[in-house]
Design a protein around this motif. Structure first.
Motif, PDB file in Angstrom:
ATOM      1  N   ILE A   1     -10.134 -18.398 -37.228  1.00 48.47           N
ATOM      2  CA  ILE A   1      -9.305 -17.493 -36.416  1.00 48.47           C
ATOM      3  C   ILE A   1      -8.216 -16.859 -37.276  1.00 48.47           C
ATOM      4  O   ILE A   1      -8.012 -15.646 -37.247  1.00 48.47           O
ATOM      5  CB  ILE A   1      -8.688 -18.244 -35.217  1.00 48.47           C
TER       6      ILE A   1
ATOM      7  N   TYR B   1      -4.559 -21.154 -29.328  1.00 48.06           N
ATOM      8  CA  TYR B   1      -4.649 -20.254 -28.175  1.00 48.06           C
ATOM      9  C   TYR B   1      -3.774 -19.026 -28.356  1.00 48.06           C
ATOM     10  O   TYR B   1      -3.936 -18.037 -27.627  1.00 48.06           O
ATOM     11  CB  TYR B   1      -4.331 -20.965 -26.853  1.00 48.06           C
TER      12      TYR B   1
ATOM     13  N   TYR C   1      -3.999 -12.900 -31.710  1.00 49.30           N
ATOM     14  CA  TYR C   1      -5.044 -13.658 -31.030  1.00 49.30           C
ATOM     15  C   TYR C   1      -4.428 -14.308 -29.809  1.00 49.30           C
ATOM     16  O   TYR C   1      -3.359 -14.904 -29.891  1.00 49.30           O
ATOM     17  CB  TYR C   1      -5.615 -14.724 -31.976  1.00 49.30           C
ATOM     18  N   TYR C   2      -5.069 -14.153 -28.681  1.00 49.54           N
ATOM     19  CA  TYR C   2      -4.591 -14.791 -27.459  1.00 49.54           C
ATOM     20  C   TYR C   2      -5.814 -15.073 -26.605  1.00 49.54           C
ATOM     21  O   TYR C   2      -6.460 -14.148 -26.114  1.00 49.54           O
ATOM     22  CB  TYR C   2      -3.605 -13.885 -26.735  1.00 49.54           C
ATOM     23  N   ASP C   3      -6.142 -16.332 -26.441  1.00 52.37           N
ATOM     24  CA  ASP C   3      -7.409 -16.678 -25.793  1.00 52.37           C
ATOM     25  C   ASP C   3      -7.471 -16.261 -24.323  1.00 52.37           C
ATOM     26  O   ASP C   3      -8.545 -15.987 -23.807  1.00 52.37           O
ATOM     27  CB  ASP C   3      -7.742 -18.158 -25.967  1.00 52.37           C
ATOM     28  N   THR C   4      -6.340 -16.162 -23.643  1.00 53.95           N
ATOM     29  CA  THR C   4      -6.380 -15.758 -22.231  1.00 53.95           C
ATOM     30  C   THR C   4      -6.556 -14.251 -22.074  1.00 53.95           C
ATOM     31  O   THR C   4      -6.835 -13.785 -20.977  1.00 53.95           O
ATOM     32  CB  THR C   4      -5.104 -16.195 -21.484  1.00 53.95           C
TER      33      THR C   4
ATOM     34  N   GLY D   1      -9.229 -13.281 -26.620  1.00 51.70           N
ATOM     35  CA  GLY D   1      -9.361 -13.765 -28.000  1.00 51.70           C
ATOM     36  C   GLY D   1      -8.716 -12.836 -28.997  1.00 51.70           C
ATOM     37  O   GLY D   1      -7.513 -12.619 -28.970  1.00 51.70           O
TER      38      GLY D   1
END
Length: 163
Positions: free
Chosen positions: A61, A113, A142-145, A148
């Motif tokens: 990531i 996350y 990057y922000y998984d909610t 991604g």
């Protein structure tokens, strides 16, 4: 009889002196063997208490969003499965108007996350930033909610671009 003993003694001394005690070594000059192990990107991750698979996912990531080195690390303790890592991704080292890119990585249960960067202003609010493409000197890479990968750092053009 004395002659035989004397002859044997001389023969013994001569053969004893002719035998080399030290093992033979090659006289060829050899170059030292240099082990070229690949440089570990983001090596501090290996020291965290996560599985090898989780660490490799974190490394993937971070490199995908353009982060391959972090200095001045501040690694927070794991609390209720959550951990924060902060550090410096870039600095020009200037004293009058330093340009920096800082990163904050949030981890939950062994998975990143959020990867967030910002370029702080130390002198004035109009101080030039090192990276363009930021909103209010900040960006979530990057922000998984939110799906991604959002943005990445393009170091050659000194900009944050859409992923």
């Amino acid at each position: 009889m004395k002659r035989i003993i004397l002859f044997m003694l001389v023969a013994f001394l001569l053969t004893g002196c002719a035998v080399s005690v030290e093992p033979e070594t090659e006289t060829e000059a050899t170059e030292p063997v240099v082990s070229e192990e690949p440089e570990v990107v983001l090596g501090f991750l290996d020291e965290l208490e996560y599985s090898a698979e989780q660490i490799e996912d974190m490394r993937t990531i971070l490199t995908n969003v353009g982060i391959t080195e972090i200095t001045e690390l501040e690694i927070g303790a794991v609390s209720y499965g959550m951990q924060t890592i902060k550090g410096l991704v870039f600095t020009d080292g200037g004293l009058s108007q330093p340009k920096e890119v800082r990163v904050r990585i949030n981890i939950e249960n062994g998975a990143i996350y959020l990867v967030h960067i910002h370029c702080p202003s130390y002198v004035t609010s109009s101080q030039p930033m090192y990276l363009s493409g930021l909103t209010d000197r900040r960006a979530d890479l990057y922000y998984d909610t939110e799906g991604g990968y959002l943005k990445k750092i393009d170091w050659e053009s000194k900009a944050v671009v859409d992923y």
